[in-house]
Design a protein around this motif. Structure first.
Motif, PDB file in Angstrom:
ATOM      1  N   ASP A 164       2.131   2.063  -3.437  1.00  0.00           N
ATOM      2  CA  ASP A 164       1.094   2.508  -4.322  1.00  0.00           C
ATOM      3  C   ASP A 164       0.953   3.718  -4.097  1.00  0.00           C
ATOM      4  O   ASP A 164       1.051   4.695  -4.848  1.00  0.00           O
ATOM      5  CB  ASP A 164      -0.299   1.940  -4.273  1.00  0.00           C
ATOM      6  CG  ASP A 164       0.289  -0.134  -4.292  1.00  0.00           C
ATOM      7  OD1 ASP A 164      -0.910  -0.675  -3.595  1.00  0.00           O
ATOM      8  OD2 ASP A 164       1.167  -0.177  -5.375  1.00  0.00           O
ATOM      9  N   GLN A 165       1.056   3.809  -2.509  1.00  0.00           N
ATOM     10  CA  GLN A 165       0.598   5.370  -2.573  1.00  0.00           C
ATOM     11  C   GLN A 165       1.720   6.407  -2.920  1.00  0.00           C
ATOM     12  O   GLN A 165       1.798   7.137  -3.403  1.00  0.00           O
ATOM     13  CB  GLN A 165       0.460   5.626  -1.428  1.00  0.00           C
ATOM     14  CG  GLN A 165      -0.825   4.911  -0.832  1.00  0.00           C
ATOM     15  CD  GLN A 165      -0.696   5.587   1.158  1.00  0.00           C
ATOM     16  OE1 GLN A 165       0.395   5.915   1.108  1.00  0.00           O
ATOM     17  NE2 GLN A 165      -1.486   4.912   1.548  1.00  0.00           N
ATOM     18  N   SER A 166       3.050   6.041  -2.664  1.00  0.00           N
ATOM     19  CA  SER A 166       4.565   6.548  -3.345  1.00  0.00           C
ATOM     20  C   SER A 166       4.558   6.257  -4.506  1.00  0.00           C
ATOM     21  O   SER A 166       4.348   7.806  -5.210  1.00  0.00           O
ATOM     22  CB  SER A 166       5.368   5.360  -2.683  1.00  0.00           C
ATOM     23  OG  SER A 166       7.015   5.944  -3.457  1.00  0.00           O
ATOM     24  N   LYS A 208      10.099  14.442  -1.760  1.00  0.00           N
ATOM     25  CA  LYS A 208       9.649  13.144  -1.841  1.00  0.00           C
ATOM     26  C   LYS A 208      10.631  12.583  -2.242  1.00  0.00           C
ATOM     27  O   LYS A 208      10.205  11.203  -2.193  1.00  0.00           O
ATOM     28  CB  LYS A 208       8.778  13.907  -3.438  1.00  0.00           C
ATOM     29  CG  LYS A 208       7.348  14.294  -2.890  1.00  0.00           C
ATOM     30  CD  LYS A 208       6.175  13.359  -2.014  1.00  0.00           C
ATOM     31  CE  LYS A 208       5.208  14.519  -2.268  1.00  0.00           C
ATOM     32  NZ  LYS A 208       4.356  13.381  -0.854  1.00  0.00           N
ATOM     33  N   ASN A 242       1.112  -1.457  -0.295  1.00  0.00           N
ATOM     34  CA  ASN A 242      -0.201  -0.002   0.039  1.00  0.00           C
ATOM     35  C   ASN A 242       0.982   0.992   0.719  1.00  0.00           C
ATOM     36  O   ASN A 242       0.598   2.240  -0.862  1.00  0.00           O
ATOM     37  CB  ASN A 242      -1.275  -0.097   1.404  1.00  0.00           C
ATOM     38  CG  ASN A 242      -2.073  -1.031   0.899  1.00  0.00           C
ATOM     39  OD1 ASN A 242      -2.474  -1.485   0.117  1.00  0.00           O
ATOM     40  ND2 ASN A 242      -2.570  -1.600   2.040  1.00  0.00           N
ATOM     41  N   GLU A 243       1.814   1.325   0.619  1.00  0.00           N
ATOM     42  CA  GLU A 243       2.938   1.869   1.007  1.00  0.00           C
ATOM     43  C   GLU A 243       3.554   2.856  -0.475  1.00  0.00           C
ATOM     44  O   GLU A 243       3.812   3.684  -0.948  1.00  0.00           O
ATOM     45  CB  GLU A 243       3.798   2.517   1.837  1.00  0.00           C
ATOM     46  CG  GLU A 243       3.159   2.591   3.741  1.00  0.00           C
ATOM     47  CD  GLU A 243       4.286   2.339   4.374  1.00  0.00           C
ATOM     48  OE1 GLU A 243       3.842   2.355   5.863  1.00  0.00           O
ATOM     49  OE2 GLU A 243       5.408   2.121   3.957  1.00  0.00           O
ATOM     50  N   ILE A 261       1.816   7.000  -6.565  1.00  0.00           N
ATOM     51  CA  ILE A 261       0.326   8.001  -6.752  1.00  0.00           C
ATOM     52  C   ILE A 261       1.370   9.391  -6.948  1.00  0.00           C
ATOM     53  O   ILE A 261       1.353  10.235  -7.199  1.00  0.00           O
ATOM     54  CB  ILE A 261      -0.734   7.783  -5.666  1.00  0.00           C
ATOM     55  CG1 ILE A 261      -1.095   6.305  -5.923  1.00  0.00           C
ATOM     56  CG2 ILE A 261      -1.672   8.971  -5.705  1.00  0.00           C
ATOM     57  CD1 ILE A 261      -2.419   6.151  -5.372  1.00  0.00           C
ATOM     58  N   LYS A 262       1.997   9.296  -5.381  1.00  0.00           N
ATOM     59  CA  LYS A 262       2.525  10.569  -5.549  1.00  0.00           C
ATOM     60  C   LYS A 262       3.889  11.151  -6.404  1.00  0.00           C
ATOM     61  O   LYS A 262       3.645  11.855  -6.973  1.00  0.00           O
ATOM     62  CB  LYS A 262       3.598  10.893  -3.984  1.00  0.00           C
ATOM     63  CG  LYS A 262       2.533  10.655  -2.838  1.00  0.00           C
ATOM     64  CD  LYS A 262       3.246  10.712  -0.942  1.00  0.00           C
ATOM     65  CE  LYS A 262       2.218  10.938  -0.240  1.00  0.00           C
ATOM     66  NZ  LYS A 262       3.318  10.419   1.053  1.00  0.00           N
TER      67      LYS A 262
END
Length: 425
Positions: free
Chosen positions: A28-30, A97, A25-26, A32-33
């Protein structure tokens, strides 16, 4: 066992799977960012191009009408400064980021390390499964041994019953031993009496030994010079010969009648006959094995009276041959202990005749007529000519021979001498 192993494996792997989901999940979020950052970068580039166009347009307008557009340029400059500030903020955010992305990468590396450790755990579990299989095998062996143990217990019961019977026998034997002990005491008392009597007899024997010693001191005057006086009594006896003194000889009364002195014997090959002149002169070897009496003793025995020589030969198949000479003697050492034989009779060829009148030869004194020393060739002393037809002192085995008819077949050879007439002793 498979179901137990599956449930145990699921319990141990479930936290790891949950952790994998969280990491996924992390990630996937990364992603997206990162997509948002790329979109922001695209917007910044578009705005940058627009600003460049506007700037170019404003410059052209300023060139045409600088004064009229002065205030507009100031406003545009302020706007540009604001957008530049925003651009710096965007850049800072991008750096943050990137740092977050590096942290995510380190987490991924850690996860890979954890996965490897879990793989090791899985391998250990596999080994554990193998161990369980071995455990089942051991369990079967244990069952077999249990059956064997039951058999042993039955045997042990039988042995216990046997031991009880033996204990009863021992008790009976103990009573018997007690009776024997009492009887032994009686015997011990009698033994003490016997020992006292033996002590008295020992004293008497000592007195007898003293008397025997006195007799022995005077008995040498009556010691014979041959084996004739001993008659049928074969064995080792002491004789006395002028010039030599007292020495032991082997007397033989079995092969050719009584009174023979064995001067040479080969019956087993245990004695080394590769000897020098001095040793052959003196003699060597034990009288109960292979031996040579000695040249000087032979000379002293045969110089004062006529002796006959008897040679006894046994071959490998058990056949027996003999050769007999009626006037055996050898010369003194100065003349090389030369051989003389006399007339011959026997059931074999006269091989010793080839050596008559020949001197004795050893490896350190060559008296033969050959180009080489025959004693060196045949590893023994003998009355060689060139070299021999008979060698009864040769190496035991292939070289021990008498003429060609029994060459390499002799297993036993003896030379014996006896006076032709009885001598005074």
């Amino acid at each position: 066992m498979e179901e137990l192993c599956r449930s145990h494996t699921y319990k141990s792997m479930k936290p790891l799977l949950d952790y994998f989901r969280q990491v996924r999940n992390e990630l996937d979020q990364s992603e997206i960012k990162e997509k948002q950052i790329s979109e922001i970068n695209s917007d910044l580039m578009n705005k940058y191009h627009e600003i460049v166009k506007i700037h170019e347009k404003q410059i052209s307008e300023i060139n045409s009408d600088v004064m009229n557009k002065y205030h507009e340029i100031v406003g545009i400059h302020e706007k540009l400064m604001k957008e530049a500030f925003q651009l710096d903020e965007y850049k800072n955010e991008i750096l943050r980021k990137e740092n977050d992305l590096q942290l995510c990468q380190s987490k991924v590396d850690k996860l890979e390390s954890d996965i490897n450790s879990q793989q090791t755990t899985i391998n250990k579990l596999t080994l554990h499964a193998n161990f369980l299989a071995s455990y089942d095998k051991c369990k079967e062996e244990l069952s077999d041994k249990s059956d064997h143990l039951e058999i042993c217990e039955d045997q042990s019961k039988k042995l216990n019953s046997s031991i009880i019977e033996k204990d009863e026998k021992i008790s009976r034997y103990s009573a018997t031993i007690q009776n024997i002990t009492e009887h032994q005491k009686i015997i011990s008392s009698k033994l003490e009496e016997r020992q006292a009597m033996l002590k008295k007899k020992d004293k008497d024997i000592e007195i007898c030994h003293a008397e025997i010693t006195k007799l022995n001191r005077t008995s040498h005057l009556n010691i014979p010079s041959s084996c004739l006086p001993f008659g049928e009594h074969s064995g080792v006896h002491e004789i006395k010969v002028s010039g030599v003194g007292f020495f032991d000889v082997l007397c033989d009364s079995q092969l050719a009648g009584p009174g023979w002195i064995v001067i040479q014997q080969r019956i087993g090959g245990k004695e080394n006959f590769t000897r020098d002149w001095a040793t052959y002169r003196k003699g060597f070897g034990p009288l109960d094995s292979d031996f040579f009496l000695g040249l000087e003793k032979m000379y002293r025995l045969t110089r004062l009276q006529q002796y006959e020589l008897y040679i006894h030969l046994v071959v490998l198949n058990g056949s027996i041959f003999y050769a007999q000479y009626d006037d055996f003697k050898i010369s003194d050492e100065d003349h090389g202990y030369a051989l003389s034989l006399g007339k011959f009779k026997g059931n074999i060829r006269d091989a010793m005749r080839f050596h008559e009148n020949k001197k004795f030869t050893t490896f350190d004194r060559d008296n033969d007529s050959a180009d080489n020393n025959c004693a060196v060739v045949y590893n023994s002393g003998w009355w060689y000519q060139n070299c021999s037809y008979s060698i009864l002192n040769a190496l035991y085995g292939v070289y021990l021979n008498w003429w060609t008819e029994i060459r390499n077949q002799l297993k036993e050879a003896k030379m014996l001498i006896r006076p032709k007439e009885k001598i005074i002793y």
